[in-house]
Motif scaffolding. Structure first.
Motif, PDB file in Angstrom:
ATOM      1  N   ALA A   1       0.847  -1.200   0.000  1.00 11.15           N
ATOM      2  CA  ALA A   1       0.000   0.000   0.000  1.00 11.15           C
ATOM      3  C   ALA A   1       0.881   1.248   0.000  1.00 11.15           C
TER       4      ALA A   1
ATOM      5  N   LYS B   1       4.196   1.272  -1.072  1.00  7.11           N
ATOM      6  CA  LYS B   1       5.008   1.334  -2.299  1.00  7.11           C
ATOM      7  C   LYS B   1       4.192   1.752  -3.519  1.00  7.11           C
TER       8      LYS B   1
ATOM      9  N   ASP C   1      -5.481   1.404   0.060  1.00  9.78           N
ATOM     10  CA  ASP C   1      -4.564   2.477  -0.354  1.00  9.78           C
ATOM     11  C   ASP C   1      -5.209   3.398  -1.390  1.00  9.78           C
TER      12      ASP C   1
ATOM     13  N   GLY D   1      -4.212   1.519  -8.395  1.00 11.73           N
ATOM     14  CA  GLY D   1      -5.193   0.466  -8.608  1.00 11.73           C
ATOM     15  C   GLY D   1      -4.632  -0.617  -9.519  1.00 11.73           C
ATOM     16  N   ILE D   2      -5.351  -1.710  -9.632  1.00 13.16           N
ATOM     17  CA  ILE D   2      -4.872  -2.868 -10.379  1.00 13.16           C
ATOM     18  C   ILE D   2      -5.943  -3.311 -11.363  1.00 13.16           C
TER      19      ILE D   2
ATOM     20  N   ARG E   1       5.408  -9.399 -11.193  1.00  9.30           N
ATOM     21  CA  ARG E   1       5.243  -7.977 -10.901  1.00  9.30           C
ATOM     22  C   ARG E   1       4.589  -7.339 -12.119  1.00  9.30           C
TER      23      ARG E   1
ATOM     24  N   GLY F   1      11.363  -4.540  -4.991  1.00  4.69           N
ATOM     25  CA  GLY F   1      10.464  -5.659  -4.741  1.00  4.69           C
ATOM     26  C   GLY F   1      10.956  -6.927  -5.378  1.00  4.69           C
TER      27      GLY F   1
HETATM   28  P1  ADP Z   1       6.601  -6.826  -4.996  1.00  8.05           P
HETATM   29  O1  ADP Z   1       5.940  -5.705  -4.280  1.00  8.05           O
HETATM   30  O2  ADP Z   1       7.803  -7.329  -4.307  1.00  8.05           O
HETATM   31  O3  ADP Z   1       6.816  -6.547  -6.445  1.00  8.05           O
HETATM   32  P2  ADP Z   1       4.209  -8.446  -4.530  1.00  8.05           P
HETATM   33  O4  ADP Z   1       4.055  -9.922  -4.726  1.00  8.05           O
HETATM   34  O5  ADP Z   1       3.970  -7.910  -3.165  1.00  8.05           O
HETATM   35  O6  ADP Z   1       5.661  -8.106  -5.016  1.00  8.05           O
HETATM   36  O7  ADP Z   1       3.261  -7.711  -5.557  1.00  8.05           O
HETATM   37  C1  ADP Z   1       3.236  -8.123  -6.921  1.00  8.05           C
HETATM   38  C2  ADP Z   1       2.876  -6.947  -7.834  1.00  8.05           C
HETATM   39  O8  ADP Z   1       1.510  -6.580  -7.619  1.00  8.05           O
HETATM   40  C3  ADP Z   1       3.676  -5.685  -7.549  1.00  8.05           C
HETATM   41  O9  ADP Z   1       4.903  -5.682  -8.259  1.00  8.05           O
HETATM   42  C4  ADP Z   1       2.732  -4.601  -8.050  1.00  8.05           C
HETATM   43  O10 ADP Z   1       2.898  -4.452  -9.457  1.00  8.05           O
HETATM   44  C5  ADP Z   1       1.355  -5.186  -7.774  1.00  8.05           C
HETATM   45  N1  ADP Z   1       0.758  -4.663  -6.511  1.00  8.05           N
HETATM   46  C6  ADP Z   1       0.818  -5.245  -5.290  1.00  8.05           C
HETATM   47  N2  ADP Z   1       0.159  -4.517  -4.368  1.00  8.05           N
HETATM   48  C7  ADP Z   1      -0.336  -3.436  -5.015  1.00  8.05           C
HETATM   49  C8  ADP Z   1      -1.119  -2.292  -4.611  1.00  8.05           C
HETATM   50  N3  ADP Z   1      -1.516  -2.109  -3.350  1.00  8.05           N
HETATM   51  N4  ADP Z   1      -1.447  -1.386  -5.584  1.00  8.05           N
HETATM   52  C9  ADP Z   1      -1.057  -1.553  -6.867  1.00  8.05           C
HETATM   53  N5  ADP Z   1      -0.313  -2.607  -7.307  1.00  8.05           N
HETATM   54  C10 ADP Z   1       0.046  -3.534  -6.395  1.00  8.05           C
END
Ligand code: ADP
Length: 200
Positions: free
Chosen positions: A103, A105, A131, A135-136, A150, A161
């Motif tokens: 959240a 990062k 957060d 968004g995703i 990622r 990460g």
């Molecule tokens: P890392 O943070 O080490 O890259 P994670 O497994 O925690 O690995 O997350 C995988 C991917 O998911 C991240 O690289 C990012 O692109 C996406 N992601 C994770 N959490 C969030 C979030 N809160 N908001 C947006 N994207 C996210």
């Protein structure tokens, strides 16, 4: 000889950076080892009845230690009188700390992070991390839980990460028979939730 490294303030700054860097590397190695144990099925979970309030506080302190960010504001909303949950306190606090650190990062500028816990109508306990980030996209929402995955955009490349954080969260959730929910839309932030059964 570069004399600019000779003054005390600069030296102290260097030592601080080196310490932070070595802690970051230790944490990464710890995470890789932890993941190795999980994949081998050798990770042991010690499930005990724990207070949700305590769990959330543990997660917040793991997050604060990991980020060195003293000025990140995380608002906390834990409902009063929640029943306990059966968890491996350290593992679940780490999983929640992973969500908090994502959240932070991938959050907005400045990041607004909220952690909340409440009981749903079906009696299950929901612990949520919300957060104000990018968004995703729906097409990415299940893939982000795969190990080393990622989202390949400029944003995640500029953030530290390993792509293991959410794979670990998924593993920990599974070991607790917990459900993971994700509500997110591009430009609208993300809410990750871990849904646990209450201790009856
Ligand atoms: P890392 O943070 O080490 O890259 P994670 O497994 O925690 O690995 O997350 C995988 C991917 O998911 C991240 O690289 C990012 O692109 C996406 N992601 C994770 N959490 C969030 C979030 N809160 N908001 C947006 N994207 C996210």
């Amino acid at each position: 000889i570069d004399r600019s490294y000779n003054d005390r303030a600069t030296q102290e700054k260097c030592v601080k950076l080196l310490l932070a860097e070595s802690e970051r590397l230790s944490a990464l190695i710890e995470r890789l080892l932890d993941w190795g144990r999980m994949e081998e099925g050798r990770k042991l979970y010690d499930l005990q009845p724990e207070s949700v309030q305590q769990l959330v506080d543990d997660a917040l302190s793991v997050f604060e230690r990991a980020t060195y960010q003293t000025d990140v504001k995380v608002s906390k909303d834990v409902a009063e009188g929640l029943p306990n949950v059966m968890v491996d306190r350290a593992a679940m606090a780490d999983a929640l700390a992973n969500l908090l650190s994502n959240a932070f990062k991938y959050g907005g500028t400045p990041p607004t992070i909220n952690v909340s816990a409440f009981q749903a109508a079906d009696k299950r306990i929901i612990i949520e991390v919300k957060d104000n980030g990018e968004g995703i996209e729906p097409s990415e929402q299940s893939r982000i839980f795969d190990k080393f995955y990622r989202i390949d955009d400029r944003l995640s490349r500029t953030r530290e990460g390993s792509g293991l954080g959410l794979a670990i969260v998924k593993h920990v959730a599974r070991a607790h028979d917990a459900e993971i929910r994700l509500e997110s839309a591009k430009g609208k932030g993300s809410t990750f939730a871990i849904v646990l059964s209450p201790v009856s």
